[in-house]
Design a protein around this motif. Sequence first.
Motif, mmCIF file in Angstrom:
data_model
loop_
_atom_site.group_PDB
_atom_site.id
_atom_site.type_symbol
_atom_site.label_atom_id
_atom_site.label_comp_id
_atom_site.label_asym_id
_atom_site.label_seq_id
_atom_site.Cartn_x
_atom_site.Cartn_y
_atom_site.Cartn_z
ATOM 1 N N PHE A 483 0.824 -1.212 0.000
ATOM 2 C CA PHE A 483 0.000 0.000 0.000
ATOM 3 C C PHE A 483 0.861 1.267 0.000
ATOM 4 C CE2 PHE A 483 -2.646 -3.269 1.957
ATOM 5 C CZ PHE A 483 -3.854 -3.096 1.300
ATOM 6 N N GLY A 484 2.195 1.103 0.062
ATOM 7 C CA GLY A 484 3.085 2.258 0.115
ATOM 8 C C GLY A 484 3.513 2.635 1.517
ATOM 9 N N LEU A 485 3.082 1.879 2.526
ATOM 10 C CA LEU A 485 3.471 2.157 3.903
ATOM 11 C C LEU A 485 4.835 1.532 4.177
ATOM 12 C CD1 LEU A 485 0.030 1.465 5.624
ATOM 13 C CD2 LEU A 485 1.059 3.705 5.140
ATOM 14 N N SER A 532 -5.613 5.766 -0.895
ATOM 15 C CA SER A 532 -5.988 5.798 -2.318
ATOM 16 C C SER A 532 -5.995 4.393 -2.904
ATOM 17 C CB SER A 532 -5.013 6.679 -3.107
ATOM 18 O OG SER A 532 -5.131 8.027 -2.734
ATOM 19 N N THR A 533 -5.063 3.559 -2.473
ATOM 20 C CA THR A 533 -4.997 2.179 -2.968
ATOM 21 C C THR A 533 -6.248 1.403 -2.558
ATOM 22 O OG1 THR A 533 -2.586 2.254 -2.801
ATOM 23 C CG2 THR A 533 -3.592 0.080 -2.991
ATOM 24 N N ILE A 534 -6.707 1.622 -1.347
ATOM 25 C CA ILE A 534 -7.960 0.983 -0.915
ATOM 26 C C ILE A 534 -9.130 1.533 -1.714
ATOM 27 C CG2 ILE A 534 -9.569 0.801 1.029
ATOM 28 C CD1 ILE A 534 -7.128 0.615 2.878
ATOM 29 N N ALA A 535 -9.185 2.846 -1.893
ATOM 30 C CA ALA A 535 -10.276 3.461 -2.660
ATOM 31 C C ALA A 535 -10.273 3.010 -4.108
ATOM 32 C CB ALA A 535 -10.154 4.982 -2.591
ATOM 33 N N ASN A 536 -9.075 2.697 -4.636
ATOM 34 C CA ASN A 536 -8.901 2.361 -6.051
ATOM 35 C C ASN A 536 -8.890 0.844 -6.272
ATOM 36 O OD1 ASN A 536 -8.547 3.232 -8.747
ATOM 37 N ND2 ASN A 536 -6.328 2.978 -8.614
ATOM 38 N N ASP A 537 -9.605 0.111 -5.421
ATOM 39 C CA ASP A 537 -9.753 -1.351 -5.557
ATOM 40 C C ASP A 537 -8.424 -2.093 -5.555
ATOM 41 O OD1 ASP A 537 -12.494 -1.038 -5.631
ATOM 42 O OD2 ASP A 537 -12.630 -1.140 -7.823
ATOM 43 N N GLY A 538 -7.444 -1.566 -4.814
ATOM 44 C CA GLY A 538 -6.179 -2.281 -4.657
ATOM 45 C C GLY A 538 -5.094 -1.902 -5.638
ATOM 46 N N ARG A 540 -2.261 0.526 -6.660
ATOM 47 C CA ARG A 540 -1.426 1.602 -6.106
ATOM 48 C C ARG A 540 -0.822 2.383 -7.260
ATOM 49 N NH1 ARG A 540 4.127 2.444 -3.470
ATOM 50 N NH2 ARG A 540 4.817 0.512 -4.459
ATOM 51 N N VAL A 541 -1.166 3.660 -7.344
ATOM 52 C CA VAL A 541 -0.675 4.496 -8.437
ATOM 53 C C VAL A 541 0.398 5.441 -7.911
ATOM 54 C CG1 VAL A 541 -2.826 4.357 -9.735
ATOM 55 C CG2 VAL A 541 -2.494 6.225 -8.110
ATOM 56 N N ARG A 542 1.253 5.823 -8.817
ATOM 57 C CA ARG A 542 2.354 6.727 -8.468
ATOM 58 C C ARG A 542 1.828 8.152 -8.349
ATOM 59 N NH1 ARG A 542 7.253 8.658 -12.456
ATOM 60 N NH2 ARG A 542 8.595 9.594 -10.872
ATOM 61 N N VAL A 574 -2.273 -4.720 -5.184
ATOM 62 C CA VAL A 574 -2.016 -5.460 -3.952
ATOM 63 C C VAL A 574 -2.442 -6.913 -4.131
ATOM 64 C CG1 VAL A 574 -2.192 -3.454 -2.438
ATOM 65 C CG2 VAL A 574 -4.234 -4.772 -2.960
ATOM 66 N N ASP A 575 -1.640 -7.800 -3.553
ATOM 67 C CA ASP A 575 -1.861 -9.236 -3.716
ATOM 68 C C ASP A 575 -2.960 -9.704 -2.759
ATOM 69 O OD1 ASP A 575 -1.594 -11.824 -4.548
ATOM 70 O OD2 ASP A 575 0.202 -12.229 -3.348
#
Length: 691
Positions: A483-485, A532-538, A540-542, A574-575
């Motif tokens: 998720f970028g964390l 954003s990754t959660i909002a974007n259905d998994g 992760r965008v730059r 995300v896997d």
Amino acid sequence: MVKKSKKENREKLPFRLNLLFFIMFIMFSLLILQLGVVQILKGEAFQKEIDRTIRDTTKVPVPRGKIYDSDHKLVVGNTPLYAITYTPAKGLQAEERLKVAKKLASLISMKTNKISERDKKEYFYLKNKKKVVKRLSEKEKEKLDDTEEYNLALERITDKEISNFSDQEKKIIAIKKELDKAYSLTPHIIKNEDVSPEEYARVSENLNDLPGINAIADWDREYPFKETFQNLVGNITSEKQGIPKDKQEQFMTRGYSRNDRVGISGLEEYYEDVLRGRKEVIQYTTTKDGTTVGSEIVVEGEAGKDLVLTINMEFQKKVDNILRDELKKTIQKHPYQHRYLTDAIAVVMNPKTGELLAVSGQTYDREKNKFIDTGYKALHDAHLPGSAIKGATVLAGYESGVIVPGQVFNDQTITIKGSPPKGSYSNLGPVNDYLALRRSSNVYMFYIALKMGGENRYPFPNGSGARFDLAAWDKMRSYFQQFGLGAKTRIDYPYESIGVIGKKPFNPGLLMDYAIGQFDNYTTLQLVQYVSTIANDGYRVRPHLVKEIRNPSMTDDRLGSVYRSQGTEVLNRVDMDLSYIKRVQEGFRQVYNEPRGTAVNYFGTAKYRKYKAAGKTGTAENAYYVDGEMKANTENLSLVGYAPYDDPEMAFAIIVPHTGIATGKHPINFTIGQGILDAYFETFKQEKKQQ
């Protein structure tokens, strides 16, 4: 047929030889005549041609590219300035530069407050060289090299001899000081501050008498929005500063000159290659004495390319004001309780494209009673996020198989042998995954951490030791990094922090802390990428700050053509099963909209329901240290979210570190979130209506 006799053949041979010799004589005569003409009639002209040096080139800087916001409003431009430059020929002596300085001093004004004692002595030396050199004995000269002899000669010049220079002489000294800084065939700025139109005209009219001097239209950076977003735009060096010494080799191998202005921070640094433009290349032909006898433009100059940001400056200003206003209200309401509170940070991003819409950091300077724009802290400063990251914890639990959708745990305090009791803000009783997110259950996350570490007893027998596999650290962190964390967001910026990643001790209690955002530290930018990754259905965008790179425009009323677009770049998916992500999305919706959701009091009202926001709240205990000594227990307040939850177009993350601790919650993270939602929909919905 009558044969010719041998005698007749012998008689014809001398005739042919004589004819050949005669022709050769004529040719040599003509050649000698031509050489005579060259030597006598045109010798002087040809000698000048011979005396010319090889052709050299110089590169003239061009205006730097401009920067615009997403609405094509100018964020960084160029203010035209007059400038006087000097481009010395090769091998030019100090005496020649002094002649130029004298002529130039009669045409322009020059500040003299920075001339040194040595500058004055060098001027006196050039004016009185024979007199000064006589002060050195022959024995002294024999022992010294040229530099040592020169320095000793300067020492012999008395203070009295340099104490009565006229204002005009001081001006000559100041100008020569600048001329001495110039490198061969490299333009150097002699004066670019307060050059009047009259000075510019006078110098332009006398260029023939000023070898190496030129009057040009220079430029300086201007910021129509003043401090707004300026610290993220970054800085460039001045003409006099040039390339920083530690970077000279790096830049000069790419065709730069030492005195070129370059980006040294922010977007100015990251996009240096496109903002710099293409210098105009001029080829000079000079005589051995340095006189220019011809010049030709061999490469046309081109201004730097322009950047179009993803940032909307009107929205950026609103977010800045929201942070300042809420900080001020909070500090003024409880000044002592919030004595360590100085910062508020927020990032707003399009979760589908990665376009950053606003990046804000505001710092309150208590001594000066003023706010400082510190947007860079969104990328640089890492903080404990608290419960805001529980969405990642639940998803790690699903994917690792330690929980299933709908899993129920009884929320009661857990005590592990050797560790203090761990619980939620109150015993919540039985909670499933939805309720665990809605009501922010710590205990639910503790059980995920314990189970990932190999502890399968439920309910956990309080007071006993817990089984723990150290590999659980790597496993949970690998999920979070998706998720970028704890990972780079890959933003188009020279520097970003990956956060503060703690050592993985053989301690289940600390993994439990990690699961509720009380161990590793993350930047606000990482938090917005996570939500954003959660909002974007998994997906992760730059995140990126620049939307387009444009070719330089020929007019001021419109931008040039698109050189390159910065499209959406998906870093990873995300896997995890989409159904798992949908459950966390629903949990986040309940946080903002359903009874007993931790944010419902602020976003479940009629006014804010229309935005259909979803997200997660966070509070982290965070001790405040000064020089390694703990001064107080404080809290970090965080908030992440997105809207609308059924088709997200914006996501945000907020961190307010080091608030005071009180029985009642400080709503600053919520009020900032409300303000951001209001500002976003007010700004962008209005734009869509106008379109």
